[in-house]
Design an enzyme around this catalytic site. Sequence first.
Site, PDB file in Angstrom:
ATOM      1  N   LYS A  71       1.857  -3.927   6.539  1.00  0.00           N
ATOM      2  CA  LYS A  71       2.503  -3.844   5.223  1.00  0.00           C
ATOM      3  C   LYS A  71       3.958  -3.381   5.361  1.00  0.00           C
ATOM      4  CE  LYS A  71      -1.184  -4.901   2.745  1.00  0.00           C
ATOM      5  NZ  LYS A  71      -1.312  -5.856   1.645  1.00  0.00           N
ATOM      6  N   THR A  85       0.824  -1.210   0.000  1.00  0.00           N
ATOM      7  CA  THR A  85       0.000   0.000   0.000  1.00  0.00           C
ATOM      8  C   THR A  85       0.860   1.262   0.000  1.00  0.00           C
ATOM      9  OG1 THR A  85      -1.419   1.365   1.430  1.00  0.00           O
ATOM     10  CG2 THR A  85      -0.200  -0.374   2.490  1.00  0.00           C
ATOM     11  N   TYR A  91      -3.345  -2.004  10.160  1.00  0.00           N
ATOM     12  CA  TYR A  91      -3.295  -2.614   8.826  1.00  0.00           C
ATOM     13  C   TYR A  91      -2.083  -2.119   8.040  1.00  0.00           C
ATOM     14  CZ  TYR A  91      -3.953  -2.417   3.798  1.00  0.00           C
ATOM     15  OH  TYR A  91      -3.720  -2.455   2.452  1.00  0.00           O
ATOM     16  N   HIS A  92      -1.917  -0.813   7.989  1.00  0.00           N
ATOM     17  CA  HIS A  92      -0.788  -0.276   7.223  1.00  0.00           C
ATOM     18  C   HIS A  92       0.540  -0.738   7.823  1.00  0.00           C
ATOM     19  CE1 HIS A  92      -4.027   2.542   5.956  1.00  0.00           C
ATOM     20  NE2 HIS A  92      -3.435   2.376   4.794  1.00  0.00           N
ATOM     21  N   SER A 139      -2.149   3.039  10.552  1.00  0.00           N
ATOM     22  CA  SER A 139      -3.074   2.111  11.222  1.00  0.00           C
ATOM     23  C   SER A 139      -2.353   0.777  11.379  1.00  0.00           C
ATOM     24  CB  SER A 139      -4.336   1.898  10.381  1.00  0.00           C
ATOM     25  OG  SER A 139      -4.040   1.055   9.262  1.00  0.00           O
TER      26      SER A 139
HETATM   27  N1  LIG Z   1      -8.735  -2.479  -2.191  1.00  0.00           N
HETATM   28  C1  LIG Z   1      -7.867  -1.480  -2.143  1.00  0.00           C
HETATM   29  O1  LIG Z   1      -8.217  -0.300  -2.345  1.00  0.00           O
HETATM   30  C2  LIG Z   1      -6.427  -1.769  -1.892  1.00  0.00           C
HETATM   31  C3  LIG Z   1      -5.524  -0.694  -1.870  1.00  0.00           C
HETATM   32  C4  LIG Z   1      -4.177  -0.932  -1.611  1.00  0.00           C
HETATM   33  C5  LIG Z   1      -3.744  -2.228  -1.384  1.00  0.00           C
HETATM   34  N2  LIG Z   1      -4.634  -3.273  -1.398  1.00  0.00           N
HETATM   35  C6  LIG Z   1      -4.106  -4.599  -1.121  1.00  0.00           C
HETATM   36  O2  LIG Z   1      -4.515  -5.527  -2.101  1.00  0.00           O
HETATM   37  C7  LIG Z   1      -4.752  -6.808  -1.507  1.00  0.00           C
HETATM   38  C8  LIG Z   1      -6.131  -7.290  -1.863  1.00  0.00           C
HETATM   39  O3  LIG Z   1      -7.088  -6.332  -1.384  1.00  0.00           O
HETATM   40  P1  LIG Z   1      -8.617  -6.508  -1.648  1.00  0.00           P
HETATM   41  O4  LIG Z   1      -9.217  -5.168  -1.691  1.00  0.00           O
HETATM   42  O5  LIG Z   1      -8.807  -7.429  -2.774  1.00  0.00           O
HETATM   43  O6  LIG Z   1      -9.072  -7.208  -0.279  1.00  0.00           O
HETATM   44  P2  LIG Z   1     -10.139  -8.380  -0.059  1.00  0.00           P
HETATM   45  O7  LIG Z   1     -10.339  -8.497   1.417  1.00  0.00           O
HETATM   46  O8  LIG Z   1     -11.335  -8.172  -0.906  1.00  0.00           O
HETATM   47  O9  LIG Z   1      -9.359  -9.668  -0.604  1.00  0.00           O
HETATM   48  C9  LIG Z   1      -8.389 -10.360   0.129  1.00  0.00           C
HETATM   49  C10 LIG Z   1      -8.627 -11.835  -0.104  1.00  0.00           C
HETATM   50  O10 LIG Z   1      -7.643 -12.573   0.615  1.00  0.00           O
HETATM   51  C11 LIG Z   1      -8.266 -13.616   1.315  1.00  0.00           C
HETATM   52  N3  LIG Z   1      -7.440 -13.897   2.501  1.00  0.00           N
HETATM   53  C12 LIG Z   1      -7.171 -13.107   3.574  1.00  0.00           C
HETATM   54  N4  LIG Z   1      -6.374 -13.752   4.451  1.00  0.00           N
HETATM   55  C13 LIG Z   1      -6.129 -14.975   3.921  1.00  0.00           C
HETATM   56  C14 LIG Z   1      -5.397 -16.103   4.370  1.00  0.00           C
HETATM   57  N5  LIG Z   1      -4.757 -16.106   5.554  1.00  0.00           N
HETATM   58  N6  LIG Z   1      -5.353 -17.216   3.577  1.00  0.00           N
HETATM   59  C15 LIG Z   1      -5.988 -17.239   2.374  1.00  0.00           C
HETATM   60  N7  LIG Z   1      -6.713 -16.197   1.910  1.00  0.00           N
HETATM   61  C16 LIG Z   1      -6.789 -15.079   2.689  1.00  0.00           C
HETATM   62  C17 LIG Z   1      -9.663 -13.120   1.653  1.00  0.00           C
HETATM   63  O11 LIG Z   1     -10.573 -14.182   1.873  1.00  0.00           O
HETATM   64  C18 LIG Z   1      -9.994 -12.297   0.419  1.00  0.00           C
HETATM   65  O12 LIG Z   1     -10.661 -13.070  -0.552  1.00  0.00           O
HETATM   66  C19 LIG Z   1      -4.564  -6.638  -0.015  1.00  0.00           C
HETATM   67  O13 LIG Z   1      -3.303  -7.111   0.380  1.00  0.00           O
HETATM   68  C20 LIG Z   1      -4.646  -5.149   0.176  1.00  0.00           C
HETATM   69  O14 LIG Z   1      -3.884  -4.736   1.281  1.00  0.00           O
HETATM   70  C21 LIG Z   1      -5.961  -3.068  -1.652  1.00  0.00           C
END
Ligand SMILES: NC(=O)c1ccc[n+]([C@@H]2O[C@H](COP(=O)([O-])OP(=O)(O)OC[C@H]3O[C@@H](n4cnc5c(N)ncnc54)[C@H](O)[C@@H]3O)[C@@H](O)[C@H]2O)c1
Lengths: 422, 422
Positions: free
Chosen positions: B193, B145, B189-190, B187
């Site tokens: 990362k 992120t 969460y951050h 946070s």
């Molecule tokens: N959505 C955003 O705006 C955004 C922005 C920056 C970074 N990200 C990063 O992108 C990635 C995906 O984000 P997203 O929005 O798709 O989130 P999301 O929660 O929709 O998807 C994450 C997926 O990972 C799975 N998961 C979580 N922990 C797991 C584990 N221990 N084993 C197996 N599966 C697991 C969840 O079931 C989910 O399907 C994340 O790492 C997030 O930090 C997202």
Amino acid sequence: MKIAVLGGDGFCGWPASLHLSDLGHDVLIVDNLSRRRIDEELGASSLTPIVTPEERLSAWQEVGGRQIRFAEIDVAQDYDALLDLLVTERPDAVVHFAEQRAAPYSMKSPAHKRYTVDNNTNATHNVLCALVESGLDAHLVHLGTMGVYGYGTAGMKIPEGYLDVEVTTDQGERIGQQILYPTNPGSIYHMTKCLDQQLFAYYAKNDRLRITDLHQGIIWGTHTDQTLRDERLINRFDYDGDYGTVLNRFLMQAAVGYPLTVHGTGGQTRAFIHIRDMVRCVQIALDNPPGRGDRVKIFNQMTETHRVRDLAEMVARISDASVELVPNPRHEAAENELHVSNDTFLDLGLEPTLLEEGLLLEVEDVARRYADRADLDKIPCTSVWTVEQQPGVPTSRVPTPPSGPGPSPTSSPAEAAAPQSA
Amino acid sequence: MKIAVLGGDGFCGWPASLHLSDLGHDVLIVDNLSRRRIDEELGASSLTPIVTPEERLSAWQEVGGRQIRFAEIDVAQDYDALLDLLVTERPDAVVHFAEQRAAPYSMKSPAHKRYTVDNNTNATHNVLCALVESGLDAHLVHLGTMGVYGYGTAGMKIPEGYLDVEVTTDQGERIGQQILYPTNPGSIYHMTKCLDQQLFAYYAKNDRLRITDLHQGIIWGTHTDQTLRDERLINRFDYDGDYGTVLNRFLMQAAVGYPLTVHGTGGQTRAFIHIRDMVRCVQIALDNPPGRGDRVKIFNQMTETHRVRDLAEMVARISDASVELVPNPRHEAAENELHVSNDTFLDLGLEPTLLEEGLLLEVEDVARRYADRADLDKIPCTSVWTVEQQPGVPTSRVPTPPSGPGPSPTSSPAEAAAPQSA
Ligand SMILES: NC(=O)c1ccc[n+]([C@@H]2O[C@H](COP(=O)([O-])OP(=O)(O)OC[C@H]3O[C@@H](n4cnc5c(N)ncnc54)[C@H](O)[C@@H]3O)[C@@H](O)[C@H]2O)c1
Ligand SMILES: NC(=O)c1ccc[n+]([C@@H]2O[C@H](COP(=O)([O-])OP(=O)(O)OC[C@H]3O[C@@H](n4cnc5c(N)ncnc54)[C@H](O)[C@@H]3O)[C@@H](O)[C@H]2O)c1
């Protein structure tokens, strides 16, 4: 003060608990005894005969005249018990030694890597989280390692935790900043201490926890004033390839008339501190907490640096032993310089016990005295750092180790010496 | 290529899997479906009607004519299954989305903080450890992120992962170095990362894993070319106070005729990227792996920055809504600047979808279309960042938030803007 000592059954935690109790503090040890179970796993044991926690504590009651209480809690796994303890006991300070602390053990196998990351990260995060949830304003003192600073040196003295840098803005203006010293850990164990640092920085900022992180060198020595008072109070002395730090292994080898085995050229420089000075430093840190809202206080807790081969020669000299070079199991530079700033503790009154003075005593009072308890097969380090170093892998696959002293523009800011602590 | 997509059932992972499959890659989704269980925990659900993983995959087989396989594995908990999958399938690349990704969710309670740290750290470490143990030379692409860079800005453009600094040696000599950009997460969460970054740096160095870390901005948009082909392929759209990113919450509020709620002054600047561009970026990253022994490749994956209040006004304008200011639950600076370098992706051919072009479509095709499925009570963010912000705490106890733009000598090197991604 009421002080909770997490990991208080360990090599550092036990003498620190006794020292703080002796000073009149109300000490409560928290430990899950995992270190004793690792002894069983490794088929190794302390050279010195350590008794059970219960026997230790009743001996201290008898000899020291003071009560230390004990709670068997896994700080990484049993958050509720930890929180409950903080809420019920309301300690003024928490000293956190409760981590897996051996670099070779952390590299033994994938399971050991994963255990070390899981145990250390969750232990530290649980403590932080529980402090916030409890609402206590207790001072947290953590034992970190000099190993977070990394390998090599760019002709720079390692500062205490924070590095002065200059950055250039888009307008070409130069701005001075102080940043957390960029890390360059040499093992999974050391890496967990880098993760800890990030956790501390976050909780100090977001929740205004008061935190001191002690970047500790390699401990040497076994006895403190308190552990000497009764043999049941004796501290552990590890000499095996996983937990025995470099000096202990030399002492052991010398005591039994074996050659001292030096890894690689022995050109690695390490930072050291005597166990008596460690307990004093913990006390000094407790007496000098940061304020609420302050950044994490970081002290370098070491008193002298030595090249490993010089150390071997020092031990060989006083004990008539010889020195032998063996391949280095670590993935590290062959030679490094190490200059460390440790002004904070010296300014606060620490008077270091030097190796030159204390070594002989260790050979005689500890290594020779208990030599018949030693299992010599346990001395060599059997962990290797990379797949390529495993026995049977052709040397052409062995990667070039990280470069030696001198700045390297693509890695860490001032690739500073990695004094692996264990 | 054979590609394992960890977290492939999520908001980013699902469209990325379809995109990669559509390009002809052999895609294998790994997910523990924890995100769907969190929906249940929160009593919230995607605005768009998402079907089960099995239905999704058979729809894709039908419509896209290609097979995507699915393995239900908890990457953080079930190491053996993960290792077994790598050893059996031998993927050329692993894309790692499998983490808990919402900042407000990570701050909800001590249990949520602990879950986020435990899940994210162990998921990432297990992937790294299993790659080494499997002996595969697979390229790991991780979704990080922009939030690792921290708050505020010192008039500096945020570089792609590494910062040029100058340090002064003991001899007064100035040395230029490139360091991992010092983190300043906003946070829990951050912060996870930031821990991930340290893990990557270590494994790239010690084990020569090939790793790309994408520092992603906030995703907006719902549909990609593939998810549009059949309603059973539709992507999730989160609008609740935990998982709904700022833009989605505005869109939802606009669609149902509510005022758009802006936290604080709305002066926080954030980085954004459309979901179609995200899937392209993942593909570009896969096509441009680092070499073995290289340091971690870091790309900033964002295409434009906006102040939150400007965003609210943009949405209000196209949908005839009003804007309302509410107290900020986060512990952050009220206003910040944000200049981000994203040259790598632009040089590699990314053509950004701009907010100005795509927003209207989102309001009409997604938010208004599914508005009757919305539970409006779920829109407000109920997590707070510090104990002092909890309801009922007198404002005199509220700590001063971190300072605004401008360098601060005691914190991060170039206190750069924290575009919280979720
Ligand atoms: N959505 C955003 O705006 C955004 C922005 C920056 C970074 N990200 C990063 O992108 C990635 C995906 O984000 P997203 O929005 O798709 O989130 P999301 O929660 O929709 O998807 C994450 C997926 O990972 C799975 N998961 C979580 N922990 C797991 C584990 N221990 N084993 C197996 N599966 C697991 C969840 O079931 C989910 O399907 C994340 O790492 C997030 O930090 C997202
Ligand atoms: N010994 C050294 O030379 C040295 C050098 C630098 C830093 N340190 C640091 O000092 C600290 C103490 O080191 P040590 O040499 O005393 O190690 P040790 O292994 O002897 O002691 C650690 C103690 O913590 C306990 N522990 C571990 N995980 C726990 C958990 N999850 N819950 C409860 N208790 C747990 C163990 O049972 C053990 O008693 C460590 O953090 C170590 O990294 C030690």
